[in-house]
Design a protein around this motif. Sequence first.
Motif, PDB file in Angstrom:
ATOM      1  N   UNK A 125       1.001  -1.657   0.178  1.00  0.00           N
ATOM      2  CA  UNK A 125      -0.357  -0.728  -0.202  1.00  0.00           C
ATOM      3  C   UNK A 125       0.874   1.334  -0.183  1.00  0.00           C
ATOM      4  N   UNK A 126       1.533   1.336   0.800  1.00  0.00           N
ATOM      5  CA  UNK A 126       2.548   2.447   0.766  1.00  0.00           C
ATOM      6  C   UNK A 126       3.187   2.684  -0.076  1.00  0.00           C
ATOM      7  N   UNK A 127       3.415   1.321  -1.081  1.00  0.00           N
ATOM      8  CA  UNK A 127       4.322   1.839  -2.686  1.00  0.00           C
ATOM      9  C   UNK A 127       3.743   2.481  -3.421  1.00  0.00           C
ATOM     10  N   UNK A 128       1.614   2.110  -2.918  1.00  0.00           N
ATOM     11  CA  UNK A 128       1.345   2.829  -3.999  1.00  0.00           C
ATOM     12  C   UNK A 128       1.101   4.200  -3.895  1.00  0.00           C
ATOM     13  N   UNK A 129       0.805   4.176  -2.929  1.00  0.00           N
ATOM     14  CA  UNK A 129       0.645   5.377  -2.019  1.00  0.00           C
ATOM     15  C   UNK A 129       2.526   6.651  -2.826  1.00  0.00           C
ATOM     16  N   UNK A 130       3.597   5.890  -2.698  1.00  0.00           N
ATOM     17  CA  UNK A 130       4.691   7.136  -2.713  1.00  0.00           C
ATOM     18  C   UNK A 130       4.763   6.517  -4.720  1.00  0.00           C
TER      19      UNK A 130
END
Length: 217
Positions: A43-48
Motif C-alpha cells: 500500500x505504501x509503495x502505491x502511495x509513494x
Amino acid sequence: MPQTPAPRAAQVHHITHPLVQHKLTLMRDREASSTTFRTLLGELAMLMAYEVTRDMPTQMVEIETPLEKMASPMIDGKKLVFASILRAGNGMLDGLLRVVPNARVGHVGLYRDPKTLEAVEYYFKMPTDMAERDVIAVDPMLATGHSAAAALARLKALRPRSLGFLCLLAAPEGIRTLHAEHPDVPIYTAAIDRELNDHGYILPGLGDAGDRIFGTK
Ligand code: URA
C-alpha cells in the motif's frame, strides 16, 4: 575527519502524507505479522508511486469519449523501469506495478564482500533500450547506502533518461553516501530515521525488511 555536509533538501523528497506516515507506523510495530507487513508495504509503495511519478512527462493521445473525440494526457508507462534491489526491493514491486502496470522491471543483486567490504554484483537484469527510459531504483531501506550507491552506479552506466531512488526509511548516513556519490539522483523516502547501529541497522527502524517481508526469521 570532516563529514560530508547534510544533503540539500531538494535532493531528498520526504513524503509526509498522513496516510504514508500512518501505514509506516503500523509497519514499524514489532508485533506486525509478515502478512500485515507485506500488505502495508504494498500500500505504501502505491502511495509513494504518486510522488515519484509527479514530474513524469505525459503525451497527448487521441481518444473518443462516449460523446466526442479529444486529446488527453497519458504517461508512457513502458518507458518507466522499476529496478528492484534484491531482495527487499521486491516487496515494493507489486504496489508500484498496480499504479503503473505498464512499467518494466529490472533486478539488481549485490552482496558485501566481508573482506574488502565492497559491494559485489551477483545478478543484474534490465530491460533493453535503457537510454530511453526513466529508472527508479527501489529498496525499502537506505542504511549505509553502499549497495544503493553501487546499484545506482551500475544503472547510470546504462545512461537512462533519468534516475531516482525510492525507499521507505533512510538513515542520515545513507543519504550522505548517496548524496556524495550521486548528487544528481533524487531520493524519495517516507522517513529519515536517527542513525545506524553497529550492525548497520537503522534506528529506530523496522528491523530487517527482507526477513519481515518474506518471513525468514
Ligand atoms: N536493511 C534492513 O533490512 N534493515 C535495516 O535496518 C538496515 C538495512
